[in-house]
Design an enzyme around this catalytic site. Structure first.
Site, short mmCIF file in Angstrom:
data_model
loop_
_atom_site.label_atom_id
_atom_site.label_comp_id
_atom_site.label_asym_id
_atom_site.label_seq_id
_atom_site.Cartn_x
_atom_site.Cartn_y
_atom_site.Cartn_z
N ARG A 84 -32.34 16.96 -43.14
CA ARG A 84 -31.72 17.94 -42.24
C ARG A 84 -31.36 17.38 -40.87
NH1 ARG A 84 -34.38 20.40 -46.00
NH2 ARG A 84 -35.67 18.56 -45.71
N THR A 85 -32.30 16.69 -40.24
CA THR A 85 -32.05 16.25 -38.86
C THR A 85 -30.90 15.24 -38.86
OG1 THR A 85 -34.41 16.53 -38.53
CG2 THR A 85 -33.19 15.44 -36.76
N LYS A 113 -35.92 -9.75 -39.15
CA LYS A 113 -36.01 -11.15 -38.69
C LYS A 113 -36.93 -11.27 -37.48
CE LYS A 113 -31.14 -11.24 -39.43
NZ LYS A 113 -29.93 -11.42 -38.65
N ARG A 134 -35.09 8.74 -35.17
CA ARG A 134 -36.19 9.33 -35.96
C ARG A 134 -37.10 8.15 -36.30
NH1 ARG A 134 -37.46 13.23 -40.27
NH2 ARG A 134 -36.57 14.73 -38.79
N HIS A 168 -40.88 17.03 -32.15
CA HIS A 168 -39.56 17.11 -32.80
C HIS A 168 -38.76 18.13 -31.97
CE1 HIS A 168 -36.45 17.03 -35.69
NE2 HIS A 168 -37.14 17.23 -36.81
N1 CP Z 1 -36.91 19.75 -40.55
C1 CP Z 1 -36.71 18.42 -40.61
O1 CP Z 1 -36.95 17.66 -39.65
O2 CP Z 1 -36.20 18.00 -41.79
P1 CP Z 1 -35.86 16.49 -42.16
O3 CP Z 1 -37.17 15.72 -42.13
O4 CP Z 1 -35.22 16.53 -43.52
O5 CP Z 1 -34.94 15.95 -41.09
#
Ligand code: CP
Length: 353
Positions: A84-85, A113, A134, A168
């Site tokens: 999703r993110t 490396k 992420r 998040h």
């Molecule tokens: N809700 C969420 O962060 O989903 P993903 O881990 O799929 O990005």
């Protein structure tokens, strides 16, 4: 002082003492944790998100949106799994005309490396105007932003798309946007009770959301989990400091009947130490169709997804289930956020349908 020591010094400061470091000219520059946001900022973001979703309904509108950031490039550095993110940022970029590059696995980058993640971030900043990350490490996004703001000739905004077990923030933005829309005709978010269920110890989405809900008057919380995965003390201390009432419990049934909003999360077993969750019964915290008659008529049901069994699929048809709306709202909110960061949010008001 050596750079590493400077970072350690910065890292250990209180959040409140760090916030100004990630601002420019009175505006947010990097998006790292939800303590950066206030109600005024949220209201602004909700309005821009509403405008974008309306404008995007027509081809003329989409053509206009594609011009708003067509001179910008973004890097999606997603080295922890995401659907999703990643997809919502990518599609928000497409909507606004931002060109994108991506790395989703360090085995395909020069980190294999021996290049440090910090050097990688500096390299990305040479090519693009924004970095969205992420990462499995807590604090990775913050360190990236610190490195760029402190050491690099070319500093670009960093957005945290999920950092380990910690935060998040953009998920919390889409969650609070969804909640705000759901309660728009019910007095808003104020005076509502939220029941947070699941692995609250390691669930970064629920941690981030608590800081945002705490901005609204007279909210209350139930934190429902097995004792081993209870909400961490830092969040509880924050709520105490704001005099916000909460109950920490494993009493699932009582907690869901009190709720105006239920926020379920999955077991975050990717962070398990050996056998940490193996013998814990999580099924007793699953919401099923049998529970629906116990809920308030207006009680919204949310989940950041992905889900396992926390919310039964039979509940998907219930009008109170908002998790599919959350997914799409993420695209609008992230588009609004990027317009804000590039100081193009006012363009949206100039558009005439
Ligand atoms: N809700 C969420 O962060 O989903 P993903 O881990 O799929 O990005």
């Amino acid at each position: 002082m050596q750079r590493y020591e400077e970072w350690e010094h910065f890292r250990t400061k209180k959040k409140a003492d760090k916030l100004s470091f990630f601002k420019r000219n009175g505006r947010l520059f990097d998006i790292l944790y939800t303590q950066q946001f206030d109600k005024e900022f949220l209201a602004h973001l909700f309005r821009i998100s509403d405008r974008i979703r309306t404008i995007a309904k027509t081809q003329k509108g989409l053509n206009f949106l594609r011009t708003t950031l067509s001179d910008k490039r973004a890097m999606l550095f997603f080295v922890q799994p995401s659907t999703r993110t990643f997809m919502s940022f990518l599609n928000a970029c497409h909507i606004l005309g931002i060109q994108t590059s991506e790395i989703r696995d360090t085995s395909t980058s020069s980190e294999i490396k021996g290049e440090s993640p910090e050097d990688s971030i500096r390299v990305f900043s040479s090519y693009v105007d924004m970095i969205i990350t992420r990462h499995h490490n807590e604090g990775f996004a913050e360190k990236s932003a610190w490195v760029l703001n402190t050491c690099a000739d070319r500093s670009v905004p960093v957005i945290n798309g999920g950092s380990g077990k910690d935060q998040h923030p953009t998920q919390a933005l889409l969650d609070i946007y969804t909640i705000s829309r759901a309660f728009a005709d019910m007095g808003g978010i104020e005076n509502k009770t939220f029941t947070m269920i699941g692995d609250l110890k390691r669930g970064r989405t629920v941690r981030s959301l608590c800081y945002l809900l705490a901005l609204y008057r007279d909210v209350k919380f139930y934190f429902v989990s097995p004792p081993e995965f209870a909400m961490q003390q830092d969040v509880l201390d924050f709520l105490d400091s704001k005099k916000i009432p909460y109950v920490v419990t494993d009493d699932f049934t009582t907690s869901i009947t009190q709720a105006d909003g239920i926020y379920a999360t999955r077991l975050q077993d990717e962070y398990d130490s050996p056998n940490e969750s193996k013998y814990i019964d999580f099924d007793r915290f699953n919401l099923t169709a049998e529970h629906l008659p116990l809920l308030k008529k207006h009680c919204i049901i949310m989940h950041p997804l992905p889900r396992r069994n926390e919310i039964s699929v039979e509940i998907d048809r219930d009008p109170r289930a908002l998790y599919w709306k959350q997914v799409r709202n993420g695209m609008w909110v992230r588009a609004a956020l990027m317009l804000y960061l590039f100081e193009r949010d006012t363009l949206i008001d100039d558009y005439v349908a």
